[in-house]
Scaffold this motif. Structure first.
Motif, short mmCIF file in Angstrom:
data_model
loop_
_atom_site.label_atom_id
_atom_site.label_comp_id
_atom_site.label_asym_id
_atom_site.label_seq_id
_atom_site.Cartn_x
_atom_site.Cartn_y
_atom_site.Cartn_z
N GLY A 149 4.60 -4.54 6.64
CA GLY A 149 4.47 -3.52 7.69
C GLY A 149 5.68 -2.64 7.86
O GLY A 149 5.81 -1.94 8.87
N ALA A 150 6.58 -2.65 6.87
CA ALA A 150 7.84 -1.91 7.01
C ALA A 150 7.63 -0.43 7.26
O ALA A 150 8.37 0.19 8.02
CB ALA A 150 8.70 -2.12 5.76
N ALA A 151 6.63 0.16 6.62
CA ALA A 151 6.40 1.60 6.77
C ALA A 151 6.07 1.96 8.22
O ALA A 151 6.34 3.08 8.66
CB ALA A 151 5.27 2.05 5.85
N GLN A 152 5.49 1.01 8.98
CA GLN A 152 5.17 1.27 10.38
C GLN A 152 6.28 0.78 11.32
O GLN A 152 6.59 1.43 12.32
CB GLN A 152 3.85 0.57 10.77
CG GLN A 152 2.60 1.17 10.13
CD GLN A 152 2.47 0.81 8.66
OE1 GLN A 152 2.71 -0.32 8.27
NE2 GLN A 152 2.10 1.79 7.84
N ALA A 280 9.07 8.82 3.18
CA ALA A 280 8.44 10.12 2.93
C ALA A 280 7.81 10.14 1.56
O ALA A 280 6.71 10.69 1.37
CB ALA A 280 9.47 11.23 3.06
N ALA A 281 8.48 9.54 0.58
CA ALA A 281 7.90 9.47 -0.77
C ALA A 281 6.63 8.64 -0.77
O ALA A 281 5.66 8.97 -1.43
CB ALA A 281 8.93 8.88 -1.74
N ARG A 282 6.63 7.57 0.01
CA ARG A 282 5.43 6.73 0.06
C ARG A 282 4.26 7.48 0.68
O ARG A 282 3.14 7.41 0.20
CB ARG A 282 5.71 5.46 0.86
CG ARG A 282 4.51 4.54 0.92
CD ARG A 282 4.80 3.28 1.70
NE ARG A 282 3.71 2.32 1.53
CZ ARG A 282 3.68 1.14 2.11
NH1 ARG A 282 4.66 0.78 2.92
NH2 ARG A 282 2.67 0.32 1.92
N ARG A 283 4.55 8.24 1.77
CA ARG A 283 3.47 9.01 2.38
C ARG A 283 2.92 10.04 1.40
O ARG A 283 1.73 10.31 1.37
CB ARG A 283 3.99 9.69 3.64
CG ARG A 283 4.22 8.74 4.81
CD ARG A 283 4.48 9.51 6.09
NE ARG A 283 5.73 10.26 6.04
CZ ARG A 283 6.90 9.75 6.41
NH1 ARG A 283 6.98 8.51 6.86
NH2 ARG A 283 7.99 10.49 6.36
N GLY A 284 3.81 10.60 0.57
CA GLY A 284 3.36 11.58 -0.40
C GLY A 284 2.52 10.98 -1.49
O GLY A 284 1.70 11.66 -2.11
N PRO A 289 0.60 1.21 -4.13
CA PRO A 289 1.90 0.53 -4.22
C PRO A 289 2.93 1.47 -4.83
O PRO A 289 2.62 2.28 -5.70
CB PRO A 289 1.62 -0.67 -5.13
CG PRO A 289 0.14 -0.88 -5.04
CD PRO A 289 -0.46 0.47 -4.83
N PHE A 290 4.15 1.38 -4.36
CA PHE A 290 5.19 2.24 -4.91
C PHE A 290 6.43 1.41 -5.20
O PHE A 290 6.75 0.47 -4.49
CB PHE A 290 5.54 3.38 -3.94
CG PHE A 290 6.20 2.92 -2.67
CD1 PHE A 290 5.47 2.29 -1.69
CD2 PHE A 290 7.56 3.12 -2.48
CE1 PHE A 290 6.09 1.87 -0.52
CE2 PHE A 290 8.18 2.70 -1.32
CZ PHE A 290 7.43 2.08 -0.33
N PHE A 291 7.08 1.76 -6.29
CA PHE A 291 8.30 1.05 -6.67
C PHE A 291 9.30 2.08 -7.16
O PHE A 291 8.97 2.98 -7.92
CB PHE A 291 8.01 0.04 -7.80
CG PHE A 291 7.03 -1.03 -7.40
CD1 PHE A 291 7.46 -2.16 -6.73
CD2 PHE A 291 5.68 -0.88 -7.66
CE1 PHE A 291 6.55 -3.13 -6.34
CE2 PHE A 291 4.77 -1.85 -7.28
CZ PHE A 291 5.19 -2.98 -6.63
#
Length: 801
Positions: A149-152, A280-284, A289-291
């Protein structure tokens, strides 16, 4: 161990002078662990129960008056309530503060999901007694929930930090700081640990452990000195706390606290920028999943196509919202690079990346003495950026670069001001004064002197005695080191020596008394110094605090300044500048008059010719028979070739009696360090003059294609008509504006459209500010009428908006 035994052992530990600091906190935590574990076992716990330390206690250290944060974890069944009472009551009876809860694992996770503070406490969960597997499972699940839940949660965590800073202020500047809740305090260290636990980013670790240790030691001493669980370092307790820590006095204590707080605050700024960028990169990328792969140096590796890098200055580019070094930059060979990078970052509203600041500190050599002209200009540009200067300055200071540039800075760094009027420490007050002065640069003819004087006006507070007198001595040495000439050095010394003169005289003396006015006039000497001192006085007061400046004080100072200006008026001489008499330029004028064609003399510096640490430049002399629009056309060609005008002298000659010839003497620098070919520049000038090159259109096309960056909130341009006594034969138009590509081109076109002749001009760029004076006449060669002059000023003002 009974409660009585625990209390006695605890009191003995706290009274032992041989055990202090972290060893005492660790020993107190272990003593408490043993006592609570024994209480738990004596309470006959049923299977499937565990006693867990959370929060600060969970981190394995206890301050003398810290609460015990405990969680009784269970899997259900009878007798849990009675078990809790058999543990809590002895703790209450011992007088130790207790924060407790009783929950099943699922309940603990549910509460954590709804309450960020509860989740943060569980991140530090540590097993004390009972079912260790139960504790391990909960800890694993909480960490997994936190990372998922880190993004939130992280944006929520940041907002909590901002709210705390609003309520409690900045630890690095407060006279009575809250060691835990203020920005840069112990709570921020918990935030950084939580971010690291998310696996999303980690704080720069340089100095962070020492800062944590210092703040914790101060809190321990404060608890023991007051006998209370207080986090506020009150004035009446500071001497006792300082003595307990072996420090000489309360001022040294505060400086140590401030240094630690700045380390924490800077680490937080760097870390949150990384978090923001990655989120911001993850929202884009949507919810996939992103790494982000990292190299061995901790720097993110570019993805396909590489990161977007926009040039800012020679050796400096923008990447991911930060100013970073260009790939070919060589800090070891470019001592001006730290100031160039800092100025570029501040002027574009960007942060200076942490990796860049560290590399500059590690590789850049000291500036030569005196400084190269570019170094001085870049410092002025950095200061003139206003509020966007502050985070860049903090980055330079965190890496020790400010101390290298200004050796006397260390004496005022983190120095408290025990005065209720002052909001900031001495060093931050100096930077804040420069920030305030940046908004006043349009009021003075020498914004560079104003900004440097603002930065140094209280530098003498690091020495005994009158800080103004001490500062005068220091600033003479500093100004000479920076490369200011003798006249400018004297002006800076005067400003520092008398930076309190106007406000003290206006509020303590009779401004209507001629003797008062004469005294101030004698002190300032010239109208230019008076103008600078007035702006410095206002900037200093505004940066001090709300109580230091008011409309009443402002009006008193302004009235005094007006009287002094009236006394000084007419004592100086003003007139049109003389044309250059250099042999080469006279030859060019003769050639242009006889042939009717432009005559050029172009000298491009080589790397060997350029002064150490300065970019290669161009000296351009151009003689041409007078014609409309000449200034704007030539300036447009230079802007089109990405040449920044550093100075211009425009004169008029009639060498053979065939009519006036205009003689331009330019000094320009390449915007990104690469000069255009001399042949190309010569060709562009000729084509622009014969009309085959439309410089205005080309500049507009380039500006339209340029990426839009966050700029600084610079003061608007100011265009004024100088008083009638400025010149007997021309009208003097003064322009003060933020320097930008094509600025002189726009001014020249506006003057051409107004139908006036530019007889002579003096153009200079001081840091990020252009300060220009144009001597104008009507087509008949006479000064402009007052109404016409004001109309021309309005047209130029409109062209610069």
């Amino acid at each position: 161990m009974s409660s009585t035994d625990y209390q006695e052992a605890r009191a003995a530990l706290l009274a032992d002078p041989a055990t202090t600091g972290r060893p005492r906190r660790t020993a107190l935590a272990r003593l408490t662990d043993d006592w609570l574990a024994e209480l738990f076992e004596q309470a006959a716990p049923p299977p499937g129960t565990a006693l867990i330390a959370v929060g600060g206690y969970g981190r394995g250290e206890l301050s003398p008056r810290s609460d015990l944060d405990l969680l009784l974890l269970h899997q259900g069944g009878d007798g849990v309530g009675e078990l809790a009472e058999r543990i809590w009551y002895p703790v209450w009876d011992s007088g130790v503060a207790l924060d407790h809860s009783v929950r099943r694992p699922a309940e603990a996770r549910t509460v954590a999901a709804a309450d960020l503070k509860a989740q943060l406490g569980l991140l530090d969960a540590r097993h004390l007694a009972g079912d260790a597997e139960l504790t391990a499972r909960l800890r694993s699940q909480v960490l997994a929930d936190w990372r998922a839940g880190a993004a939130q949660r992280l944006p929520e965590l940041r907002e909590l930090g901002r709210e705390r800073a609003e309520r409690h202020g900045e630890l690095a500047f407060l006279l009575e700081p809250d060691l835990k809740e203020a920005r840069g305090g112990l709570r921020d260290l918990v935030e950084l640990d939580a971010i690291a636990a998310s696996w999303l980013a980690d704080a720069p670790r340089e100095g962070l452990a020492d800062a944590r240790l210092l703040l914790a030691d101060v809190r321990d001493a404060l608890h023991l000195a007051t006998g209370r669980a207080t986090e506020r370092l009150s004035l009446q307790d500071q001497d006792q706390v300082a003595a307990a820590l072996g420090l000489l006095d309360a001022d040294i204590l505060l400086r140590e606290v401030y240094r630690a707080a700045r380390t924490v605050s800077y680490a937080g700024e760097v870390t949150w920028r990384t978090v923001d960028r990655l989120l911001a990169a993850r929202r884009g990328r949507g919810r996939r999943p992103f790494f982000f792969p990292f190299n061995s140096g901790g720097h993110r590796v570019a993805g396909r196509g590489g990161p977007v890098r926009e040039p800012l200055a020679e050796g400096v580019v923008e990447q991911d919202g930060e100013a970073v070094l260009a790939q070919g930059a060589r800090p070891a060979a470019d001592p001006v690079l730290p100031l160039r990078a800092a100025a570029a970052a501040a002027q574009n509203g960007l942060a200076l990346s942490h990796a860049t600041a560290r590399r500059l500190a590690a590789e850049t050599k000291a500036l030569p003495v005196p400084w190269p002209t570019e170094a001085r200009d870049r410092l002025v540009t950095l200061l003139g950026a206003g509020r966007t200067c502050l985070p860049v300055w903090e980055a330079l200071e965190a890496e020790g670069l400010i101390g290298r540039l200004l050796p006397d800075w260390e004496r005022v760094r983190c120095r408290p001001q025990r005065n209720a009027v002052h909001t900031w420490t001495v060093d931050r007050h100096l930077v804040e004064t420069a920030v305030r002065a940046a908004a006043l640069t349009r009021r003075v003819a020498r914004p560079d002197l104003l900004l440097v004087a603002a930065l140094l006006h209280d530098i003498g507070k690091g020495w005994p005695g009158d800080h103004s007198a001490a500062g005068e001595v220091i600033v003479r040495d500093t100004a000479a080191r920076m490369g200011f000439d003798q006249d400018d050095t004297e002006s800076l010394a005067l400003l520092v020596r008398h930076h309190l003169t106007l406000v003290e005289t206006a509020t303590r003396r009779d401004p209507d008394d001629p003797a008062t006015v004469e005294l101030v006039a004698k002190a300032v000497g010239t109208a230019g110094n008076l103008e600078l001192l007035h702006a410095l006085t206002e900037a200093d007061a505004l940066a001090t605090g709300p109580a230091a400046w008011s409309s009443w004080r402002a009006s008193l100072v302004a009235g005094l300044v007006q009287r002094v200006a009236e006394l000084l008026r007419g004592t100086g001489t003003a007139g049109a500048p003389a044309a250059s008499t250099r042999v080469e330029e006279e030859r060019l004028a003769v050639e242009a008059a006889r042939t009717g064609e432009p005559a050029l003399l172009l000298r491009a510096e080589t790397a060997q010719d350029a002064p150490v640490g300065e970019p290669m430049g161009v000296e351009l002399s151009l003689a041409i028979a007078e014609r409309p629009g000449l200034l704007g056309t030539v300036a447009g060609v230079l802007a089109l070739n990405r040449l920044t005008v550093r100075s211009l002298t425009l004169g008029e000659l009639d060498p053979v009696g065939a009519g006036p010839v205009l003689l331009f003497s330019w000094r320009v620098a390449a915007e990104f360090g690469e000069l255009p070919e001399a042949a190309r520049l010569r060709d562009d000038l000729r084509r622009a003059l014969d009309g085959s090159l439309d410089t205005s259109r080309r500049l507009a096309e380039r500006d339209a294609a340029a990426p839009r960056r966050r700029g600084i909130a610079s003061p608007p341009p100011v265009v004024t008509v100088a008083p009638g006594g400025a010149s007997a034969s021309a009208t003097v138009l003064e322009v003060r504006a933020h320097d930008a590509p094509g600025l002189l081109h726009r001014i020249g076109r506006a003057l051409d459209a107004a139908g006036v002749r530019v007889r002579t001009a003096h153009v200079s760029t001081l840091g990020a500010d252009a300060v220009d004076a144009f001597y104008l006449t009507d087509p008949a060669g006479l000064p402009l009428a007052e109404e016409a002059a004001q109309q021309v000023a309005a047209q130029v003002q409109q062209a610069l908006r």
